[in-house]
Scaffold this active site. Structure first.
Site, PDB file in Angstrom:
ATOM      1  N   ARG A 174       0.833  -1.194   0.000  1.00  0.00           N
ATOM      2  CA  ARG A 174       0.000   0.000   0.000  1.00  0.00           C
ATOM      3  C   ARG A 174       0.876   1.255   0.000  1.00  0.00           C
ATOM      4  O   ARG A 174       1.698   1.441   0.899  1.00  0.00           O
ATOM      5  CB  ARG A 174      -0.934   0.008   1.213  1.00  0.00           C
ATOM      6  CG  ARG A 174      -1.910  -1.144   1.226  1.00  0.00           C
ATOM      7  CD  ARG A 174      -2.946  -0.986   2.320  1.00  0.00           C
ATOM      8  NE  ARG A 174      -3.827   0.153   2.069  1.00  0.00           N
ATOM      9  CZ  ARG A 174      -5.048   0.286   2.596  1.00  0.00           C
ATOM     10  NH1 ARG A 174      -5.512  -0.646   3.407  1.00  0.00           N
ATOM     11  NH2 ARG A 174      -5.788   1.330   2.317  1.00  0.00           N
ATOM     12  N   ASP A 201      -9.704  -2.175 -19.116  1.00  0.00           N
ATOM     13  CA  ASP A 201     -10.481  -1.873 -17.902  1.00  0.00           C
ATOM     14  C   ASP A 201      -9.799  -0.817 -17.032  1.00  0.00           C
ATOM     15  O   ASP A 201     -10.015  -0.775 -15.826  1.00  0.00           O
ATOM     16  CB  ASP A 201     -10.703  -3.156 -17.090  1.00  0.00           C
ATOM     17  CG  ASP A 201     -11.856  -3.012 -16.098  1.00  0.00           C
ATOM     18  OD1 ASP A 201     -12.887  -2.432 -16.481  1.00  0.00           O
ATOM     19  OD2 ASP A 201     -11.723  -3.455 -14.946  1.00  0.00           O
ATOM     20  N   GLY A 258     -11.786   5.094 -14.071  1.00  0.00           N
ATOM     21  CA  GLY A 258     -11.530   6.232 -13.199  1.00  0.00           C
ATOM     22  C   GLY A 258     -11.115   5.876 -11.789  1.00  0.00           C
ATOM     23  O   GLY A 258     -10.430   6.658 -11.122  1.00  0.00           O
ATOM     24  N   ASN A 274      -9.167   3.436 -11.073  1.00  0.00           N
ATOM     25  CA  ASN A 274      -7.833   2.844 -11.123  1.00  0.00           C
ATOM     26  C   ASN A 274      -6.740   3.903 -11.098  1.00  0.00           C
ATOM     27  O   ASN A 274      -5.579   3.616 -11.419  1.00  0.00           O
ATOM     28  CB  ASN A 274      -7.674   1.975 -12.369  1.00  0.00           C
ATOM     29  CG  ASN A 274      -8.272   0.592 -12.176  1.00  0.00           C
ATOM     30  OD1 ASN A 274      -8.670   0.233 -11.081  1.00  0.00           O
ATOM     31  ND2 ASN A 274      -8.370  -0.169 -13.241  1.00  0.00           N
ATOM     32  N   ASP A 286      -3.328  -2.083 -10.405  1.00  0.00           N
ATOM     33  CA  ASP A 286      -4.383  -2.776 -11.153  1.00  0.00           C
ATOM     34  C   ASP A 286      -4.156  -2.731 -12.663  1.00  0.00           C
ATOM     35  O   ASP A 286      -5.056  -2.365 -13.426  1.00  0.00           O
ATOM     36  CB  ASP A 286      -5.763  -2.189 -10.821  1.00  0.00           C
ATOM     37  CG  ASP A 286      -6.271  -2.619  -9.462  1.00  0.00           C
ATOM     38  OD1 ASP A 286      -5.565  -3.392  -8.789  1.00  0.00           O
ATOM     39  OD2 ASP A 286      -7.345  -2.163  -9.054  1.00  0.00           O
TER      40      ASP A 286
END
Length: 451
Positions: free
Chosen positions: A236, A320, A323, A325, A342
Site C-alpha cells: 500500500r 479496464d 476512473g 484505477n 491494477d
C-alpha cells in the site's frame, strides 16, 4: 448543512476532521468539518468536491449528492459489497451502515466511527492476529463456502473493486489482521480468482506491474507467491511505517476527484450499445487532465504522468483502466498523482471473454483497434502537448517498454508465472509497440490547427 439524524465521526489520523450525517426520513447526507480541523495547521479538505470552506450555492439535495458520491467510493463493489452487507446485517443500499461497518480501514487516511466519539483511535488496545500461508491457502480453497473478505466474523476489506482481496499488516514476511491500536494494513492480498478463465490473472498483473516498473513508470510494489495457489501481494502506497505504528496517507480516487459516483467510473457509463454509446458522462481522461490543471501541486508533472499511464494501458491492452484505477494524494497545497496499480494485459486472458471497449477513450476511440494518429494527437492536446511533443512521448515510452520486456519476463519467470502467460503478454505488447510506434510517426505530422 447538517440535519438531525444519525452521524459518523470522520477522522484523519488522530484528529476529528468532521462528521458525516444522514437523515433517514429525507435520505439526505451532509458533511461538516470540525472547527478544530478547519483551524488546524496543515488542515486539508477531504477532496476538491468537499472544500474546507463550504460554497454558498449548493442546495441540501446537491450537497447530499456530493457527500454520498464521495463516501460511497470508499466501499468495495460486487460480491464483496454483498458479503459485507450480509456479514453486518445491513442493506446493500444503506451507505451509512456500510461505512460504519467498514470505515476503520479505508483507502487513504479517512476512518469513521459511530456517533460523536472523540477518543483517539490509537488508544485502543492493539491486537495482531497472524494469518499463516497455510490458512491463506485454506481460505482460498474454501471460498465457495466462506467469503474470502470475512475473517473472524469481521469484513477485512474496505477497498474499492470487484476482485477478492483483504488488507493485512506485513512484518518480516509474516501477515497479520489488525484489530485496533496504532498499526494499520500495509499490504493488499489478491488471491487467484474463482473463475477458471481468470486463473492466470495474478501472474498477468504481476508481470504488467513489473513491466511498468522496468519502463520507469511509478507503480506500487508487488510480489507473487504460491501458497500453493497464486497470490499477488501489493504494498500500500497510502501507508507509511513509522517507529510508533503506521501512518495513513490521505488520497482519493479519480471518481472522488471528479465528483462522480462509483457507477460512473467508465466514460460510457451506460455501455456501448448504439442507443447510449454517445453518452460520455463518466470518468474520462479529458476530465482528469482538466482536474489536474485545477487542483494539482505540479500540473505539468501530473499531466505527463497521466499521459504516460494512458499510453501504457493501450500498450498492454488494459481495456479496464477506469476512473477508480487512478489515485491522487491530498495535501494542504494540492493534489499529486499516486503510483499506478491494477494493470492487466486483457488480451492475454484469452478465454475470459472480457470486454474490448476501453474504459476511457483515447481521443474519440473506444477500442484499441480504432485508435488513429489523430486520436493520439487529440489525447496529447488534452494533456497540453502539441502533436510533435506527443509523438516524442509516445516513441520514448514505447522504446522503454520494448526494452523492459526482457526484465519483466525474467521477473515473471522467477515469480512462478506460467510460460504461456509470459509469452502471451510479451507477444501482445511487442505487437502493440510496433503498431503504435508507426502511429507516432504520423502523429508528428499532424498540425495543431487540425485538432
Amino acid at each position: 448543512m447538517s440535519e438531525p439524524g444519525h452521524a459518523l465521526t470522520v477522522w484523519i489520523g488522530n484528529q476529528v476532521a468532521g462528521h458525516l450525517h444522514h437523515h433517514p426520513t429525507t435520505n439526505r447526507f451532509a458533511f461538516a468539518y470540525a472547527d478544530a480541523w478547519r483551524k488546524a495547521r496543515g488542515a486539508f479538505a477531504l477532496g476538491p468536491q468537499l472544500p474546507l470552506k463550504a460554497p454558498d450555492d449548493p442546495s441540501p439535495d446537491q450537497h447530499s449528492a456530493i457527500v454520498r458520491q464521495f463516501f460511497e467510493n470508499l466501499l468495495p463493489e460486487g460480491d464483496a459489497l454483498d458479503h459485507a452487507a450480509q456479514a453486518h446485517g445491513v442493506s446493500k443500499s444503506n451507505l451509512l451502515g456500510l461505512i460504519h461497518a467498514l470505515g476503520r480501514e479505508t483507502a487513504g487516511a479517512i476512518r469513521l466511527t459511530a456517533g460523536d466519539d472523540v477518543a483517539p483511535l490509537t488508544e485502543e488496545p492493539e491486537q495482531l492476529r497472524e494469518v499463516t500461508r497455510e490458512e491463506l491457502s485454506q481460505r482460498i480453497r474454501e471460498r465457495a463456502q466462506r467469503p474470502f473478505s470475512v475473517w473472524d466474523q469481521q469484513v477485512r476489506l474496505s477497498i474499492a473493486g470487484y476482485q477478492d482481496k483483504i488488507a493485512v499488516y506485513e512484518q518480516g514476511g509474516r501477515l497479520f489482521l489488525v484489530n485496533g491500536g496504532p498499526k494499520a494494513s500495509t499490504v493488499i492480498v489478491k488471491p487467484v480468482p474463482t473463475r477458471p478463465a481468470l486463473a492466470s490473472l495474478p501472474g498477468n498483473e504481476f508481470m504488467c506491474m513489473q513491466l511498468a516498473r522496468a519502463a520507469k513508470l511509478p507503480v506500487a510494489d508487488t510480489w507473487l507467491e504460491h501458497v500453493p495457489e497464486p497470490v499477488l501481494f501489493v504494498k500500500r502506497f497510502d501507508r507509511r511505517v513509522t517507529p510508533t505504528g503506521v501512518e495513513r496517507l490521505h488520497l482519493i480516487d479519480g471518481c472522488q476527484l471528479l465528483g462522480l459516483s462509483v457507477g460512473m467510473k467508465y466514460e460510457r457509463p451506460y455501455g456501448d450499445g448504439p442507443d447510449v454509446r454517445n453518452i460520455r458522462d463518466g470518468a474520462s481522461l479529458r476530465a482528469l487532465f482538466q482536474a489536474i490543471n485545477q487542483h494539482s501541486l505540479q500540473p505539468a508533472v501530473d499531466r505527463l504522468a497521466l499521459l504516460r499511464w494512458a499510453i501504457f494501458q493501450v500498450l498492454i491492452g488494459n481495456t479496464d483502466a477506469h476512473g477508480k484505477n487512478l489515485s491522487f494524494f491530498v495535501q494542504p497545497s494540492g493534489l499529486s498523482l499516486a503510483p499506478a496499480y491494477d494493470m492487466v494485459c486483457m488480451p492475454a486472458l484469452q478465454d475470459a471473454q472480457l470486454s474490448s471497449t476501453l474504459a476511457m477513450a483515447v481521443g474519440n476511440a473506444f477500442t484499441v483497434g480504432e485508435i488513429t494518429p489523430f486520436d493520439w494527437a487529440q489525447l496529447g492536446q488534452e494533456a497540453g502537448l502539441r502533436p510533435a511533443a506527443m509523438a516524442k512521448q509516445m516513441t520514448g515510452l514505447i522504446d522503454k517498454v520494448t526494452e523492459a520486456l526482457t526484465a519483466a519476463s525474467q521477473a515473471a519467470h522467477q515469480g512462478g508465472v506460467s510460460q504461456d502467460t509470459i509469452e502471451a503478454i510479451t507477444q501482445h505488447v511487442r505487437s502493440a509497440c510496433d503498431r503504435h510506434r508507426m502511429a507516432a510517426a504520423q502523429v508528428q505530422s499532424i498540425k495543431p490547427t487540425w485538432l
